[in-house]
Design a protein around this motif. Structure first.
Motif, PDB file in Angstrom:
ATOM      1  N   LEU A  40       0.841  -1.184   0.000  1.00  0.00           N
ATOM      2  CA  LEU A  40       0.000   0.000   0.000  1.00  0.00           C
ATOM      3  C   LEU A  40       0.883   1.243   0.000  1.00  0.00           C
ATOM      4  O   LEU A  40       2.072   1.167   0.338  1.00  0.00           O
ATOM      5  N   PRO A  41       0.353   2.401  -0.358  1.00  0.00           N
ATOM      6  CA  PRO A  41       1.158   3.625  -0.349  1.00  0.00           C
ATOM      7  C   PRO A  41       1.701   3.928   1.043  1.00  0.00           C
ATOM      8  O   PRO A  41       1.011   3.754   2.048  1.00  0.00           O
ATOM      9  N   GLY A  51      -6.999   0.535   7.647  1.00  0.00           N
ATOM     10  CA  GLY A  51      -6.808   1.980   7.643  1.00  0.00           C
ATOM     11  C   GLY A  51      -6.106   2.549   8.854  1.00  0.00           C
ATOM     12  O   GLY A  51      -5.846   3.748   8.912  1.00  0.00           O
ATOM     13  N   HIS A  52      -5.775   1.702   9.844  1.00  0.00           N
ATOM     14  CA  HIS A  52      -5.113   2.198  11.054  1.00  0.00           C
ATOM     15  C   HIS A  52      -3.598   2.181  10.822  1.00  0.00           C
ATOM     16  O   HIS A  52      -2.863   1.371  11.387  1.00  0.00           O
ATOM     17  N   ASP A 102      -5.764   0.825  -3.301  1.00  0.00           N
ATOM     18  CA  ASP A 102      -5.060   1.944  -2.670  1.00  0.00           C
ATOM     19  C   ASP A 102      -6.013   3.086  -2.342  1.00  0.00           C
ATOM     20  O   ASP A 102      -5.911   3.719  -1.279  1.00  0.00           O
ATOM     21  N   ARG A 103      -6.943   3.366  -3.249  1.00  0.00           N
ATOM     22  CA  ARG A 103      -7.926   4.427  -2.993  1.00  0.00           C
ATOM     23  C   ARG A 103      -8.851   4.043  -1.840  1.00  0.00           C
ATOM     24  O   ARG A 103      -9.161   4.858  -0.975  1.00  0.00           O
ATOM     25  N   ILE A 104      -9.289   2.784  -1.831  1.00  0.00           N
ATOM     26  CA  ILE A 104     -10.211   2.340  -0.781  1.00  0.00           C
ATOM     27  C   ILE A 104      -9.545   2.398   0.583  1.00  0.00           C
ATOM     28  O   ILE A 104     -10.110   2.920   1.548  1.00  0.00           O
ATOM     29  N   VAL A 105      -8.327   1.868   0.688  1.00  0.00           N
ATOM     30  CA  VAL A 105      -7.623   1.903   1.973  1.00  0.00           C
ATOM     31  C   VAL A 105      -7.270   3.342   2.344  1.00  0.00           C
ATOM     32  O   VAL A 105      -7.302   3.710   3.523  1.00  0.00           O
ATOM     33  N   GLY A 106      -6.944   4.163   1.354  1.00  0.00           N
ATOM     34  CA  GLY A 106      -6.684   5.571   1.639  1.00  0.00           C
ATOM     35  C   GLY A 106      -7.882   6.245   2.283  1.00  0.00           C
ATOM     36  O   GLY A 106      -7.750   7.032   3.227  1.00  0.00           O
TER      37      GLY A 106
END
Length: 651
Positions: free
Chosen positions: A226-227, A455-456, A343-347
């Motif tokens: 992930l980013p 997301g944490h 990546d967008r969803i987790v962001g």
């Protein structure tokens, strides 16, 4: 007289061409500036692979022609190849209008052998494109595949393409010279259609005609990480993750531009298939609809004052959509244009968790357990070595010297009853092969995968930095890390380098396959086990490209019959546990693991093999909950191999 030979005709030609090119350029300025103003992302590496992708995926249309989409793929590919074939003729057409007479590139004139051959190829492709346009129209009107979004936009584009092909064929086949009224009518209709098509592309879902090439070139080559996030900078700015469009990277914008709404992503998505609110295609559609009205503002062409920019998570994209994702990347694997969703969803999850403290209740328990105990189960660190009781497994901190492998047991291997059996089987195989290895015991803690995928990011980095400090302290005393969990494998291999931790990591099925091939372990007949079907873990398969090692290990068991599920390897169907879904209740729709276990049962196999503790839990629960536990056993690859070891006498 040639259509542009007269002064009036030439003036009309110049006005139309310059007006269309100017309109296209004006529309493109905002779209290009938006990319330039977006958050950075490095996609300028490995140019050999990127250019090879142009040959295979752009010109060769490899993903368009993927299994399961052959007919639709052929239809689209022929239209695309037809456009490529006609491109030279389009250049001749524009040059002829500019010079007010028929113009051809050298060697491509009607009397040249190369030109004559090209004319035949061009005409054949134009006929093929017309046939495919008719087929596409029939599919949309009569068949109406559920994955396609009905729209007048598609009808308009098909009409424009058909008109271009018909007028070009008409001009080529007219018996009269190119100065008659009929030729002139077709010529002007072709020009207007061509220029109208050009102007319409940037505001259409068919913008992918322009963006497909950069989408392929700048596709993601590594799917495991992930980013990265600079927690300190984010804390200073009081802004975590993706809140709005200004937080997106330029590839994210390119993805929103490029979506063709073909629906392959939604068909591959396990959440959508089981009635969850997530539809990857709809994410692109909703983001594009929200983006276009504010595009000039984001591109810096209009002032921001007084403009309310939309919030993406919880606004443009509903929270239930974001929490339904298993991060399996099936949508990304299916997309012909390599659009990225995870990546967008987790962001956006990062924003919900770290800014809003808005997340499913069950995740709160997992977060607290990770914070206090270093594992999602909330078990004490002192119990991490209990799985190895009686096996004589050395702990790295208690021995001297070096070992070949550091066995990363993982939280499931340490605390889950099923996972403990896998850990014991893996250790038994390593011992039988004479491999030197050791574990960390209480010094090991969760890699942080559940925290990061939910997301944490802050909690993930705390866990990761603790593990990196431990691993670096022992780095000179082991050669490789072997993991039983694909999530641990992926995190340590692909994500720890973002924080400075770089290690050689292998999955236990890879080690087992290598040991079998090297003859370091021998296996006895497994015919009594019957047919076995293997379930691909998303984090071992799509995230890291390993599909063969587990199958090779299973196939090495004499007499074992390996059968495949319809959705396997790159097209494998998720178990439902990824993206921290392992720790969330599945309250909407039917259960993903029920869908997958039904597919496994339909093969007639008596055993479902897995290489992931999360998958094994989900599949075993699915078998129990659907009443299949008596006829469908769920085992790890290591358990199957360990059961069929030829053991030395006296062991």
């Amino acid at each position: 007289m040639f259509p542009t030979a007269s002064t009036a005709g030439y003036a009309a030609f110049l006005v139309l061409v310059l007006g269309a090119v100017g309109t296209f350029a004006w529309l493109m300025i905002a779209r290009v500036r938006l990319l330039l103003n977006a958050q950075p992302i490095d996609r300028l590496d490995r140019w050999g692979e990127r250019l090879l992708g142009v040959a295979t995926h752009f010109v060769g249309q490899r993903r368009i022609l993927a299994p399961g989409y052959r007919l639709a793929g052929i239809m689209h590919a022929l239209i695309f190849w037809g456009f490529l074939a006609v491109a030279l003729n389009t250049l001749h057409f524009v040059l002829s209008g500019l010079f007010r007479r028929p113009v051809f590139l050298p060697f491509f004139g009607p009397d040249d052998p190369l030109g004559s051959g090209y004319a035949v190829v061009r005409d054949l492709f134009e006929v093929a494109v017309l046939a495919m346009v008719a087929s596409a129209a029939f599919r949309r009107v009569a068949i109406r595949p559920k994955r396609l979004t009905p729209s007048w936009d598609a009808a308009l584009i098909l009409s424009l393409i058909g008109t271009l092909m018909l007028t070009d064929l008409g001009m080529a086949w007219l018996p009269s010279p190119p100065d008659g009224i009929l030729f002139g009518s077709m010529w002007w209709l072709h020009l207007v259609t061509l220029l109208g098509f050009l102007c319409y592309l940037p505001v259409s879902k068919h913008f992918h005609v322009v963006t497909s090439l950069p989408s392929v070139i700048f596709r993601r080559l590594d799917t495991g990480s992930l980013p990265a996030m600079d927690i300190e900078k984010a804390a200073e700015a009081e802004k975590f993750g993706v809140r709005g469009f200004e937080d997106l990277r330029w590839k994210d914008y390119l993805d929103v531009y490029s979506c063709t709404e073909c629906g392959r992503c939604q068909e591959a998505c396990p959440a959508f298939a089981t009635g969850k609110p997530l539809n990857p295609k709809k994410i692109n559609e909703d983001m594009r609809e929200a983006l276009l009205p504010i595009l000039p503002v984001l591109a810096g062409m209009r002032p921001k004052q007084g403009v309310e920019l939309p919030v993406l998570p919880g606004g443009v994209i509903h929270e239930d959509v974001l929490w339904s994702c298993t991060t399996c990347r099936a949508c990304e694997q299916a997309c012909p244009l390599f659009i990225e969703f995870v990546d967008r969803i987790v962001g956006m999850r990062r924003k919900l968790v770290l800014e809003d403290s808005a997340f499913p209740t069950e995740l709160g328990t997992a977060f607290r357990n990770l914070e206090k105990s270093g594992n999602p189960w909330g078990q004490p660190a002192t119990a991490r070595g209990d799985w190895a009781d009686g096996l004589g497994i050395p702990m790295l901190g208690e021995i001297d010297g070096e070992v070949e492998y550091l066995l990363w047991v993982g939280c499931a291997g340490a605390f889950d009853a099923r996972g403990q059996k896998v850990a014991r089987a893996t250790a038994t195989i390593l011992k039988a092969a004479g491999v030197s290895f050791a574990a960390l015991g209480p010094e090991e803690q969760c890699t942080g995968d559940p925290a990061r995928r939910s997301g944490h990011e802050y909690l993930y980095q705390i866990l990761a930095q603790g593990n990196i400090a431990t691993l670096d302290g022992y780095k000179s005393r082991f050669r490789k890390i072997v993991t039983q969990c694909p999530h641990c494998f992926n995190t340590i291999l692909n994500e720890y380098p973002q924080l400075g931790g770089r290690y050689e990591v292998v999955h236990h099925t890879q080690v087992i396959a290598e040991l079998i091939e090297a003859g370091r372990i021998r296996l006895q007949d497994g015919a009594a086990l019957g047919a076995v079907t293997y379930h691909d873990s998303c984090y071992l398969g799509r995230h890291n490209g390993e599909y063969d090692a587990p199958r090779e290990a299973l196939a090495a068991v004499p007499g074992l019959a390996l059968v495949e599920m319809p959705r396997s390897r790159e097209r494998g169907f998720c178990c439902g546990a990824g993206g921290a879904r392992m720790w969330m209740e599945e309250k909407l729709g039917t259960k993903v693991n029920h869908e997958r276990i039904g597919e496994a049962a339909a093969t007639g196999a008596g055993v479902v093999a897995s290489g992931c503790p999360f998958c094994m839990t989900m599949l075993a629960d699915g078998a129990n909950e659907t009443g299949r536990q008596e006829r469908l056993q769920v085992l790890d690859v290591a358990q199957i191999v360990e059961r069929h070891l030829v053991r030395p006498e006296g062991t």
